[in-house]
Enzyme design. Structure first.
Site, PDB file in Angstrom:
ATOM      1  N   CYS A   7       0.859  -1.184   0.000  1.00  0.00           N
ATOM      2  CA  CYS A   7       0.000   0.000   0.000  1.00  0.00           C
ATOM      3  C   CYS A   7       0.893   1.231   0.000  1.00  0.00           C
ATOM      4  O   CYS A   7       2.061   1.156  -0.371  1.00  0.00           O
ATOM      5  CB  CYS A   7      -0.995  -0.018   1.163  1.00  0.00           C
ATOM      6  SG  CYS A   7      -0.300   0.226   2.816  1.00  0.00           S
ATOM      7  N   ARG A  13      -3.601  -0.503   5.323  1.00  0.00           N
ATOM      8  CA  ARG A  13      -4.170  -1.562   4.487  1.00  0.00           C
ATOM      9  C   ARG A  13      -3.264  -2.778   4.328  1.00  0.00           C
ATOM     10  O   ARG A  13      -3.682  -3.903   4.602  1.00  0.00           O
ATOM     11  CB  ARG A  13      -4.533  -1.003   3.106  1.00  0.00           C
ATOM     12  CG  ARG A  13      -5.618   0.051   3.164  1.00  0.00           C
ATOM     13  CD  ARG A  13      -5.815   0.727   1.833  1.00  0.00           C
ATOM     14  NE  ARG A  13      -4.634   1.521   1.493  1.00  0.00           N
ATOM     15  CZ  ARG A  13      -4.425   2.074   0.310  1.00  0.00           C
ATOM     16  NH1 ARG A  13      -5.311   1.915  -0.664  1.00  0.00           N
ATOM     17  NH2 ARG A  13      -3.337   2.788   0.078  1.00  0.00           N
ATOM     18  N   ASP A 126      -8.556   3.538   1.165  1.00  0.00           N
ATOM     19  CA  ASP A 126      -7.612   3.971   2.192  1.00  0.00           C
ATOM     20  C   ASP A 126      -8.403   4.600   3.339  1.00  0.00           C
ATOM     21  O   ASP A 126      -9.045   5.628   3.166  1.00  0.00           O
ATOM     22  CB  ASP A 126      -6.625   4.973   1.613  1.00  0.00           C
ATOM     23  CG  ASP A 126      -5.465   5.278   2.551  1.00  0.00           C
ATOM     24  OD1 ASP A 126      -5.555   4.958   3.753  1.00  0.00           O
ATOM     25  OD2 ASP A 126      -4.470   5.838   2.075  1.00  0.00           O
TER      26      ASP A 126
END
Length: 164
Positions: A7, A13, A126
């Site tokens: 990420c 994440r 996100d």
């Protein structure tokens, strides 16, 4: 087999996916598969997981304590599968990888059972700038997608099939 989860900052994440995927791999007896996470950005290097992500994982019964943020660089090129959380990470990873290794890069949600065949693969949203619900949503996406990854790895087209 080594799986990289990528990420942006490696604090929300991809570490969530790292923790969940490793737990699911262990439950499936896939001891020869290792999942690791990293980020394309460098501003959180060495930091623990975002406290909100860690709290959601802990509440769901996972242990997020071992995570420290790392950076995607040439040392990740030899991973067998590189799963990116969004299109931006995807293009950044592809830009760094040698052409002969780009076929191992997929969007993480390629394995999400709720993404229809032939549909555009969506990003993992996100949660950084949103409220607490965003972290719950990410965990829901990650858990079902990790189930899909494990099914792929244990299925007829998974890495064990190539050994026979």
């Amino acid at each position: 087999m080594r799986v990289a989860l990528v990420c942006l900052g490696n604090i929300c994440r991809s570490p969530t996916a790292d923790v969940v995927l490793n737990a699911k791999l262990a439950d499936a007896g896939l001891d020869d598969v290792v999942a690791e996470s990293c980020g394309t950005g460098t501003w959180h290097l060495g930091e623990e997981m975002d406290a909100r992500s860690a709290a959601v994982l802990t509440a769901a019964g996972y242990d997020p304590s071992r995570h420290r943020a790392r950076h995607f660089d040439a040392s990740w090129f030899d991973h067998d599968l590189i799963l990116t959380m969004d299109r931006h990470n995807h293009s950044e990873v592809l830009a760094q990888l040698p052409t002969d290794r780009q076929d191992r890069v997929l969007m993480f949600r390629t394995f999400d059972p709720e993404v229809g065949a032939g549909a555009a693969v969506p990003d993992v949203p996100d949660p950084w700038y949103g409220g607490p619900q965003g972290f719950d949503t990410v965990l829901e996406i990650v858990e079902r997608t990790c189930d899909g990854i494990v099914a792929h790895l244990t299925g007829p087209d998974g890495p064990d099939a190539r050994r026979t």
